[in-house]
Design a protein around this motif. Structure first.
Motif, mmCIF file in Angstrom:
data_model
loop_
_atom_site.group_PDB
_atom_site.id
_atom_site.type_symbol
_atom_site.label_atom_id
_atom_site.label_comp_id
_atom_site.label_asym_id
_atom_site.label_seq_id
_atom_site.Cartn_x
_atom_site.Cartn_y
_atom_site.Cartn_z
ATOM 1 N N LEU A 158 0.827 -1.212 0.000
ATOM 2 C CA LEU A 158 0.000 0.000 0.000
ATOM 3 C C LEU A 158 0.861 1.261 0.000
ATOM 4 C CD1 LEU A 158 -2.846 -1.012 2.456
ATOM 5 C CD2 LEU A 158 -2.999 -0.706 -0.015
ATOM 6 N N ALA A 159 1.934 1.246 0.782
ATOM 7 C CA ALA A 159 2.832 2.405 0.817
ATOM 8 C C ALA A 159 3.469 2.635 -0.546
ATOM 9 C CB ALA A 159 3.899 2.210 1.885
ATOM 10 N N GLU A 160 3.834 1.573 -1.221
ATOM 11 C CA GLU A 160 4.457 1.730 -2.534
ATOM 12 C C GLU A 160 3.449 2.145 -3.595
ATOM 13 O OE1 GLU A 160 7.669 1.983 -2.842
ATOM 14 O OE2 GLU A 160 7.639 1.611 -0.693
ATOM 15 N N LEU A 161 2.190 1.734 -3.461
ATOM 16 C CA LEU A 161 1.166 2.223 -4.388
ATOM 17 C C LEU A 161 0.950 3.727 -4.203
ATOM 18 C CD1 LEU A 161 -1.466 -0.653 -4.310
ATOM 19 C CD2 LEU A 161 0.007 0.009 -6.222
ATOM 20 N N LEU A 162 0.916 4.159 -2.943
ATOM 21 C CA LEU A 162 0.828 5.597 -2.681
ATOM 22 C C LEU A 162 2.067 6.318 -3.194
ATOM 23 C CD1 LEU A 162 -0.677 5.650 0.905
ATOM 24 C CD2 LEU A 162 -1.747 6.467 -1.199
ATOM 25 N N ALA A 163 3.220 5.691 -3.050
ATOM 26 C CA ALA A 163 4.458 6.284 -3.539
ATOM 27 C C ALA A 163 4.423 6.429 -5.055
ATOM 28 C CB ALA A 163 5.654 5.424 -3.123
ATOM 29 N N PHE A 164 3.878 5.432 -5.729
ATOM 30 C CA PHE A 164 3.770 5.507 -7.190
ATOM 31 C C PHE A 164 2.860 6.666 -7.596
ATOM 32 C CE2 PHE A 164 1.719 4.349 -11.195
ATOM 33 C CZ PHE A 164 2.843 4.265 -12.012
ATOM 34 N N ALA A 165 1.736 6.820 -6.898
ATOM 35 C CA ALA A 165 0.829 7.934 -7.199
ATOM 36 C C ALA A 165 1.526 9.274 -6.940
ATOM 37 C CB ALA A 165 -0.438 7.815 -6.350
ATOM 38 N N PHE A 166 2.293 9.343 -5.850
ATOM 39 C CA PHE A 166 3.038 10.565 -5.554
ATOM 40 C C PHE A 166 4.087 10.825 -6.632
ATOM 41 C CE2 PHE A 166 6.628 12.766 -3.613
ATOM 42 C CZ PHE A 166 5.990 13.906 -3.139
ATOM 43 N N ALA A 167 4.757 9.777 -7.095
ATOM 44 C CA ALA A 167 5.783 9.941 -8.127
ATOM 45 C C ALA A 167 5.182 10.462 -9.428
ATOM 46 C CB ALA A 167 6.501 8.611 -8.364
ATOM 47 N N LEU A 173 11.673 10.371 0.077
ATOM 48 C CA LEU A 173 10.300 10.757 0.386
ATOM 49 C C LEU A 173 9.284 9.737 -0.094
ATOM 50 C CD1 LEU A 173 10.411 14.567 -0.380
ATOM 51 C CD2 LEU A 173 10.743 13.393 1.801
ATOM 52 N N ILE A 174 9.671 8.885 -1.014
ATOM 53 C CA ILE A 174 8.732 7.906 -1.546
ATOM 54 C C ILE A 174 8.980 6.520 -0.956
ATOM 55 C CG2 ILE A 174 7.987 6.741 -3.643
ATOM 56 C CD1 ILE A 174 8.513 9.348 -5.125
ATOM 57 N N LEU A 175 10.184 6.019 -1.042
ATOM 58 C CA LEU A 175 10.467 4.648 -0.632
ATOM 59 C C LEU A 175 10.670 4.496 0.868
ATOM 60 C CD1 LEU A 175 11.224 1.703 -1.313
ATOM 61 C CD2 LEU A 175 13.567 2.485 -1.582
ATOM 62 N N VAL A 176 11.424 5.366 1.470
ATOM 63 C CA VAL A 176 11.866 5.172 2.853
ATOM 64 C C VAL A 176 10.728 5.112 3.870
ATOM 65 C CG1 VAL A 176 13.241 6.192 4.700
ATOM 66 C CG2 VAL A 176 14.189 6.004 2.410
ATOM 67 N N PRO A 177 9.756 6.023 3.873
ATOM 68 C CA PRO A 177 8.734 5.934 4.931
ATOM 69 C C PRO A 177 7.948 4.621 4.923
ATOM 70 C CG PRO A 177 8.664 8.080 3.902
ATOM 71 C CD PRO A 177 9.585 7.239 3.081
ATOM 72 N N GLY A 178 7.550 4.154 3.760
ATOM 73 C CA GLY A 178 6.803 2.898 3.686
ATOM 74 C C GLY A 178 7.651 1.702 4.094
ATOM 75 N N ALA A 179 8.888 1.669 3.627
ATOM 76 C CA ALA A 179 9.778 0.561 3.985
ATOM 77 C C ALA A 179 10.138 0.614 5.465
ATOM 78 C CB ALA A 179 11.037 0.603 3.127
ATOM 79 N N TRP A 180 10.342 1.817 6.006
ATOM 80 C CA TRP A 180 10.668 1.952 7.424
ATOM 81 C C TRP A 180 9.517 1.441 8.282
ATOM 82 C CZ3 TRP A 180 8.554 4.793 11.441
ATOM 83 C CH2 TRP A 180 9.313 4.841 12.602
ATOM 84 N N CYS A 181 8.296 1.813 7.946
ATOM 85 C CA CYS A 181 7.121 1.359 8.687
ATOM 86 C C CYS A 181 6.990 -0.154 8.592
ATOM 87 C CB CYS A 181 5.880 2.049 8.143
ATOM 88 S SG CYS A 181 4.380 1.677 9.039
ATOM 89 N N PHE A 182 7.196 -0.705 7.406
ATOM 90 C CA PHE A 182 7.131 -2.153 7.207
ATOM 91 C C PHE A 182 8.166 -2.868 8.059
ATOM 92 C CE2 PHE A 182 9.031 -5.644 4.602
ATOM 93 C CZ PHE A 182 8.036 -6.583 4.829
ATOM 94 N N ILE A 183 9.395 -2.386 8.062
ATOM 95 C CA ILE A 183 10.460 -3.015 8.844
ATOM 96 C C ILE A 183 10.150 -2.932 10.334
ATOM 97 C CG2 ILE A 183 12.895 -2.817 9.517
ATOM 98 C CD1 ILE A 183 13.432 -1.997 6.566
ATOM 99 N N LYS A 184 9.655 -1.789 10.796
ATOM 100 C CA LYS A 184 9.327 -1.622 12.218
ATOM 101 C C LYS A 184 8.207 -2.562 12.660
ATOM 102 C CE LYS A 184 11.985 1.480 13.928
ATOM 103 N NZ LYS A 184 12.914 1.155 14.983
ATOM 104 N N LEU A 185 7.288 -2.904 11.766
ATOM 105 C CA LEU A 185 6.163 -3.751 12.130
ATOM 106 C C LEU A 185 6.432 -5.240 11.928
ATOM 107 C CD1 LEU A 185 3.240 -1.563 10.781
ATOM 108 C CD2 LEU A 185 3.944 -1.900 13.160
#
Length: 113
Positions: A47-56, A84-96
């Motif tokens: 989901l984070a990467e889909l949002l990132a794609f839309a942002f890109a 701004l696109i990859l890191v927040p989603g991946a960081w959240c995924f890794i933390k969870l």
């Protein structure tokens, strides 16, 4: 001035992030393909990467240029894409993800397996 930026205070954090970015991406990928990580945690990354794609797409239609900054002006597109696109989603995924699995993959990456 650049020396104090890269090696002093918050700039050093940016330098360390740039230095470890390939390992961060490798860790996110290894966790994503690991069968022990629950699918609902993997959905967070998707989901984070889909949002990132839309942002890109929106960014490339109407870019925010940082050309007025001496260092970042040349690398603003890369910085926006990577941090701004990859890191927040991946960081959240890794933390969870389960911490014992994360530690196992971090150890393997540090041993270059």
């Amino acid at each position: 001035m650049l020396n104090s930026f890269f090696f002093g205070g918050k700039g050093f954090r940016l330098f360390r992030l740039l230095l470890h970015f390939p390992n961060f991406v490798k860790l996110a990928w290894r966790l994503f393909v690991d069968e022990r990580v629950p699918i609902h945690r993997k959905a967070i990354l998707i989901l984070a990467e889909l949002l990132a794609f839309a942002f890109a797409v929106a960014y490339f239609v109407n870019p925010l240029d940082l050309d007025f900054l001496p260092v970042f002006g040349r690398f603003d597109d890369i910085l926006v894409g990577a941090f701004l696109i990859l890191v927040p989603g991946a960081w959240c995924f890794i933390k969870l993800c389960p911490q014992h699995i994360v530690r196992e993959h971090v150890d393997r990456i540090s041993r270059r397996e």
